[in-house]
Design an enzyme around this catalytic site. Structure first.
Site, PDB file in Angstrom:
ATOM      1  N   LEU A   1      10.635  16.435  45.354  1.00  0.00           N
ATOM      2  CA  LEU A   1       9.467  15.651  44.683  1.00  0.00           C
ATOM      3  C   LEU A   1       8.843  14.947  46.096  1.00  0.00           C
ATOM      4  O   LEU A   1       9.662  14.141  46.694  1.00  0.00           O
ATOM      5  CB  LEU A   1       9.757  14.622  43.644  1.00  0.00           C
ATOM      6  CG  LEU A   1      10.380  15.356  42.451  1.00  0.00           C
ATOM      7  CD1 LEU A   1      10.661  14.430  41.493  1.00  0.00           C
ATOM      8  CD2 LEU A   1       9.498  16.432  42.052  1.00  0.00           C
ATOM      9  N   ARG A   2       7.672  15.215  46.313  1.00  0.00           N
ATOM     10  CA  ARG A   2       6.954  14.233  47.419  1.00  0.00           C
ATOM     11  C   ARG A   2       6.283  12.946  46.511  1.00  0.00           C
ATOM     12  O   ARG A   2       5.539  12.985  45.761  1.00  0.00           O
ATOM     13  CB  ARG A   2       5.867  15.291  47.940  1.00  0.00           C
ATOM     14  CG  ARG A   2       6.363  16.294  48.560  1.00  0.00           C
ATOM     15  CD  ARG A   2       5.115  17.197  49.322  1.00  0.00           C
ATOM     16  NE  ARG A   2       4.377  17.623  48.011  1.00  0.00           N
ATOM     17  CZ  ARG A   2       3.062  18.100  48.051  1.00  0.00           C
ATOM     18  NH1 ARG A   2       2.631  18.183  49.151  1.00  0.00           N
ATOM     19  NH2 ARG A   2       2.506  18.363  46.837  1.00  0.00           N
ATOM     20  N   GLU A   3       6.573  11.833  47.149  1.00  0.00           N
ATOM     21  CA  GLU A   3       6.084  10.609  46.954  1.00  0.00           C
ATOM     22  C   GLU A   3       4.588  10.757  46.926  1.00  0.00           C
ATOM     23  O   GLU A   3       4.026  11.129  48.146  1.00  0.00           O
ATOM     24  CB  GLU A   3       6.536   9.359  47.651  1.00  0.00           C
ATOM     25  CG  GLU A   3       8.129   9.123  47.244  1.00  0.00           C
ATOM     26  CD  GLU A   3       8.711   7.990  48.095  1.00  0.00           C
ATOM     27  OE1 GLU A   3       8.240   6.987  47.768  1.00  0.00           O
ATOM     28  OE2 GLU A   3       9.546   7.976  49.027  1.00  0.00           O
TER      29      GLU A   3
ATOM     30  N   THR B   1      20.109  13.428  45.591  1.00  0.00           N
ATOM     31  CA  THR B   1      20.378  14.308  47.002  1.00  0.00           C
ATOM     32  C   THR B   1      21.827  14.033  47.436  1.00  0.00           C
ATOM     33  O   THR B   1      22.290  12.768  47.778  1.00  0.00           O
ATOM     34  CB  THR B   1      19.431  13.965  48.082  1.00  0.00           C
ATOM     35  OG1 THR B   1      18.278  14.157  47.599  1.00  0.00           O
ATOM     36  CG2 THR B   1      19.758  14.774  49.330  1.00  0.00           C
TER      37      THR B   1
ATOM     38  N   CYS C   1      13.485   9.827  51.922  1.00  0.00           N
ATOM     39  CA  CYS C   1      14.159  11.082  52.138  1.00  0.00           C
ATOM     40  C   CYS C   1      14.465  11.541  53.465  1.00  0.00           C
ATOM     41  O   CYS C   1      15.786  11.599  53.926  1.00  0.00           O
ATOM     42  CB  CYS C   1      13.523  12.297  51.487  1.00  0.00           C
ATOM     43  SG  CYS C   1      13.169  11.875  49.585  1.00  0.00           S
TER      44      CYS C   1
ATOM     45  N   ASN D   1       0.573  17.387  61.072  1.00  0.00           N
ATOM     46  CA  ASN D   1      -0.240  16.158  61.094  1.00  0.00           C
ATOM     47  C   ASN D   1       0.489  15.095  62.309  1.00  0.00           C
ATOM     48  O   ASN D   1       1.596  14.597  61.666  1.00  0.00           O
ATOM     49  CB  ASN D   1      -0.600  15.573  59.992  1.00  0.00           C
ATOM     50  CG  ASN D   1      -1.438  16.363  59.054  1.00  0.00           C
ATOM     51  OD1 ASN D   1      -2.443  17.151  59.429  1.00  0.00           O
ATOM     52  ND2 ASN D   1      -1.077  16.363  57.700  1.00  0.00           N
TER      53      ASN D   1
END
Length: 455
Positions: free
Chosen positions: A157-159, A122, A267, A258
């Site tokens: 990508l989400r951890e 990034t 990130c 949420n």
């Protein structure tokens, strides 16, 4: 097609293993010899569900290898991806591009025509063109557009769900001005055509900005719902019903609504800060992004105050004991970067509270959590949630790990120290439980109109 991944951290490791699963020959490079040795034995330095088996499969099939020899890896590769870290630079908050530019110089030294160099890290707008300039300066014999091209291909990508995000992405973004590079990246992502994944081609600057804009917008949704939860508490509304009511609007969507103690991770904090800095540098202040950053930082401090206020109503705060369940910034990851716990736990300790922590990853080895036990020497580490609660004055849920979703409420009541006439204290910063289920408890949650249930 031969692919070289420069950097075997979170992004490089996941991306390399997934491309190997697609059938490409992938070489992952890193300067850390101990890490490379471990990876060649399928020993994964990070916690990501499914990654260990995917790496093992790539190694067994001979499609995935790990090395410290960047020069050898780059030679004859059709695609070289830069996936090194870009942390916030100390002092000013800009993205630190030191490792990106070092990788560019090292790649240039061994580049063989024709190669597509991809910025997977990034990076701020303009970085990919700077990478191209570094390659040209290092290797005057190479001509951009003829011998090499530099492309922006940001990751999303989400951890905790990175493999699925790579295999079944919402979209793939490619920034390039070169038709030749476009054809190479089209072949690279051809396996995703089978599931009709949109491939979005843009110019380089747009692709670089898309990543920051996406993370900034998602961070805004989190900060927005957190602020609304505070309003809900004042006026008697329920933030979860509110989130459902607005999330069903297709223009808004249900994800990232949420309520919680603030966002963290690798990130959102650094990317919102870098985006803000870019806006100010370009004399186009992104005031919304600035407000998001401040709101999120303030949120973590407020959560610590809420815990201390709840304790103070039961007796002296100094010497009180609190059980903390979960310290990672989200479940299914060992990432502690900018986690709310890094603000909340020190604040409790400073106030004289005794803290006992249970996190599911701690007993996989404390190194999974970056040796946080050494940073918090006065914290006691429990081997399970009820051990953490034993004779504590209250329990706080910070991370919504699955094993915290069905705790035995009666066991919580008997585990906690509860002097009469007080009730057992549970502070739920993830709204896992329903207030109606908390009879006989002093239950605190977020944005439910009445923050405390006693009965």
């Amino acid at each position: 097609m031969k692919i070289t991944m420069v950097g075997s951290g979170y992004v490089g490791l996941v991306t390399g293993a997934c491309f190997a699963e697609f059938g490409f020959e992938v070489i992952n490079v890193d300067v850390d010899q101990a890490k490379i040795k471990a990876l060649n034995q399928a020993q994964i330095p990070i916690y990501e569900p499914g990654l260990e088996s995917l790496v093992q499969q790539g190694l067994n099939k001979g499609r995935l290898t790990f090395t410290t020899n960047l020069s050898q890896a780059v030679q004859n590769s059709q695609v070289v991806m830069i996936a090194v870290g870009t942390p916030s630079r100390q002092g000013d908050g800009h993205a630190d591009l030191t490792y990106v530019f070092q990788a560019a110089e090292q790649i240039a030294a061994s580049l063989t025509p024709y190669t597509v160099v991809v910025t997977k890290s990034t990076v701020p707008v303009g970085t990919s063109r700077q990478v191209a300039e570094i390659i040209e300066k290092t290797r005057p014999d190479l001509k951009r557009g003829v011998d090499f091209d530099v492309v922006s291909n940001p990751e999303f990508l989400r951890e905790g769900s990175a493999i699925n995000d790579f295999m079944r992405p919402d979209r793939v973004v490619v920034g390039t001005d070169s038709e030749k590079a476009r054809q190479v990246l089209s072949r690279l992502y051809r396996p995703l055509y089978l599931i009709e994944t949109p491939i979005v081609f843009t110019n380089i600057e747009t692709a670089e900005l898309i990543k920051y804009a996406a993370n900034g917008f998602l961070a805004m949704k989190i900060a927005f719902i957190n602020q609304l939860s505070d309003l809900c508490e004042k006026v008697g509304a329920d933030v979860q019903e509110l989130a459902k009511g607005i999330g069903l609007d297709g223009r808004i969507g249900r994800k990232f609504l949420n309520v919680g103690p603030g966002y963290g991770g690798s990130c959102f904090p650094k990317d919102t800060l870098a985006l803000s800095k870019t806006g100010h540098d370009q004399k186009t202040p992104l005031t919304l992004v600035d407000a998001i950053i401040k709101s999120n930082n303030d949120r973590k401090d407020v959560m610590a105050v809420r815990i201390l206020q709840a304790l103070s109503k039961r007796g002296p705060v100094e010497g009180a004991q609190v059980a903390i369940l979960g310290i990672t910034f989200k479940p299914n990851t060992d990432d502690l970067r900018d986690a709310p716990s890094l603000v909340i736990v020190p604040a409790l300790l400073k106030a004289g509270v005794k803290v006992r922590v249970y996190d599911p990853l701690y007993y996989l080895g404390s190194e999974r959590l970056g040796g946080i036990d050494k940073d918090w020497p006065s914290v006691t580490w429990a081997q399970g949630p009820y051990e953490a609660m034993d004779q504590a004055d209250g329990v706080v849920i910070l991370t919504e790990w699955n094993e915290f979703r069905a705790l035995d409420i009666d066991k919580i009541k008997t585990s906690l120290k509860t002097p009469d006439p007080a009730l057992p204290l549970l502070i739920d910063f993830r709204n896992i439980y329903k207030p109606a289920e908390m009879k006989g408890m002093e239950y605190h949650s977020l944005g439910r109109g009445v923050g405390t249930v006693c009965g």
